[in-house]
Design a protein around this motif. Structure first.
Motif, PDB file in Angstrom:
ATOM      1  N   ARG A  56     -14.398  33.057 -22.597  1.00 31.03           N
ATOM      2  CA  ARG A  56     -15.072  31.777 -22.847  1.00 31.03           C
ATOM      3  C   ARG A  56     -16.449  31.721 -22.207  1.00 31.03           C
ATOM      4  O   ARG A  56     -17.064  30.658 -22.139  1.00 31.03           O
ATOM      5  N   ASP A  94      -8.779  26.293 -23.270  1.00 34.06           N
ATOM      6  CA  ASP A  94      -9.744  25.448 -23.983  1.00 34.06           C
ATOM      7  C   ASP A  94      -9.855  24.089 -23.310  1.00 34.06           C
ATOM      8  O   ASP A  94     -10.956  23.553 -23.110  1.00 34.06           O
ATOM      9  N   LEU A 119     -17.000  22.661 -18.187  1.00 37.03           N
ATOM     10  CA  LEU A 119     -17.590  23.970 -17.931  1.00 37.03           C
ATOM     11  C   LEU A 119     -18.268  24.497 -19.180  1.00 37.03           C
ATOM     12  O   LEU A 119     -17.831  24.217 -20.300  1.00 37.03           O
ATOM     13  N   GLU A 120     -19.312  25.282 -18.985  1.00 38.01           N
ATOM     14  CA  GLU A 120     -20.049  25.906 -20.084  1.00 38.01           C
ATOM     15  C   GLU A 120     -20.205  27.393 -19.807  1.00 38.01           C
ATOM     16  O   GLU A 120     -20.086  27.853 -18.659  1.00 38.01           O
ATOM     17  N   ASP A 146     -21.350  29.353 -16.399  1.00 36.22           N
ATOM     18  CA  ASP A 146     -20.973  28.705 -15.145  1.00 36.22           C
ATOM     19  C   ASP A 146     -20.226  29.694 -14.256  1.00 36.22           C
ATOM     20  O   ASP A 146     -19.495  30.564 -14.727  1.00 36.22           O
ATOM     21  N   LEU A 193     -17.502  32.453 -19.056  1.00 38.35           N
ATOM     22  CA  LEU A 193     -17.681  32.115 -17.649  1.00 38.35           C
ATOM     23  C   LEU A 193     -17.984  33.355 -16.822  1.00 38.35           C
ATOM     24  O   LEU A 193     -17.514  34.454 -17.128  1.00 38.35           O
ATOM     25  N   LEU A 201     -10.705  33.393 -19.316  1.00 38.57           N
ATOM     26  CA  LEU A 201     -11.870  32.712 -18.750  1.00 38.57           C
ATOM     27  C   LEU A 201     -13.154  33.463 -19.097  1.00 38.57           C
ATOM     28  O   LEU A 201     -14.166  32.859 -19.482  1.00 38.57           O
ATOM     29  N   MET A 221     -11.796  24.186 -20.030  1.00 41.86           N
ATOM     30  CA  MET A 221     -13.246  24.146 -20.241  1.00 41.86           C
ATOM     31  C   MET A 221     -13.731  22.722 -20.489  1.00 41.86           C
ATOM     32  O   MET A 221     -14.736  22.267 -19.919  1.00 41.86           O
ATOM     33  N   ASP A 222     -13.004  21.988 -21.328  1.00 40.60           N
ATOM     34  CA  ASP A 222     -13.418  20.635 -21.691  1.00 40.60           C
ATOM     35  C   ASP A 222     -13.250  19.661 -20.528  1.00 40.60           C
ATOM     36  O   ASP A 222     -14.174  18.891 -20.207  1.00 40.60           O
TER      37      ASP A 222
END
Length: 266
Positions: free
Chosen positions: A68, A37, A45-46, A49, A70, A65, A40-41
């Motif tokens: 989330r 987490d 990253l979104e 990506d 990616l 990953l 990502m922050d």
């Protein structure tokens, strides 16, 4: 204990994980969800990506990953490890696993948003560890280096102290794990300084519960055990097995400190 980052045995040892891929998958510790987490922050990253993962093993980091959102291209040297990673990623069409040494892999398409290496960067040739990720990234892209370090707290079960006798008996290289409080955040080395600006470095203490059999299987997958050679590694594992059997094959609580370092492409 085990192979150092610039050990000339690196190329021989890094292929050893493929010999017991299923044990590797079942027993290797996975970094806590909070680490992913935060990655990502901190890396901004979104979902969607594009990410390169260096040395994915059986997907211990690849799956978190992909979960989330990616689009991960994971590059893995070992064919058996890569096959398990592909199996685990079946439900993630944006994720793919390439069987190839990272040093030899040639990408196609536009630059990537991030390069992620979890418990793997020390196996990459030193002159390419940061130079190749730099070349793969877009301007402002990030490199994230993460992993798990063994630790031994003061209140750990006596087994973790006594088993050091077995390490010493076979001439195991390295030192016993330190207390978790002595394992601080890890920073980018000087060699990366001209390529990446460090933006974050964090640590994540956690514990894993092993059965006696799973601990032995984990021990057999470790590079330090492989480095002993066949005869000494067999003796070492037999010693540890005997120690566990005399204790009634207990459940073991292992302590780790996860780390995450994020650098932005200069």
């Amino acid at each position: 204990m085990g192979c150092t980052e610039d050990d000339p045995r690196r190329h021989g040892l890094r292929g050893g994980f493929d010999r017991a891929a299923e044990d590797y998958q079942r027993t290797r510790p996975v970094c806590p969800p909070q680490l992913f987490d935060d990655l990502m922050d901190l890396a901004k990253l979104e979902a969607g990506d594009r990410v390169i993962e260096v040395g994915c093993g059986t997907g211990q980091a690849t799956v978190p990953l992909a979960e989330r959102g990616l689009a991960v291209t994971a590059v893995e040297l070992g064919a058996e490890l890569a096959a398990i990673a592909r199996r685990r990623l079946t439900g993630f069409p944006a994720a793919e696993v390439v069987t190839c040494p990272f040093e030899d892999w040639q990408p196609q398409g536009p630059p990537f948003d991030a390069v992620v290496a979890v418990n793997s960067l020390h196996w990459i040739d030193p002159h390419l560890r940061y130079a190749k990720p730099y070349e793969l990234l877009r301007s402002g892209g990030v490199m994230a280096v993460a992993g798990c370090q063994w630790a031994r707290p003061a209140d750990a079960d006596r087994f973790w102290t006594d088993v050091q006798e077995d390490y010493r008996a076979v001439g195991f290289e390295g030192c016993p794990p330190p207390p978790p409080e002595q394992l601080g955040p890890r920073h980018l080395p000087l060699e990366a300084g001209s390529l990446f600006e460090e933006v974050a470095s964090q640590r994540y203490p956690f514990q894993v519960r092993f059965s006696a059999e799973d601990y032995l299987a984990n021990l057999a997958t470790q590079s330090g055990t492989h480095a002993l050679g066949e005869d000494r590694s067999t003796e070492f594992l037999a010693r540890v097995r005997h120690r566990l059997e005399t204790l009634g094959r207990p459940q073991l609580t292992a302590t780790f400190v996860g780390y995450l370092t994020v650098g932005r492409r200069a």
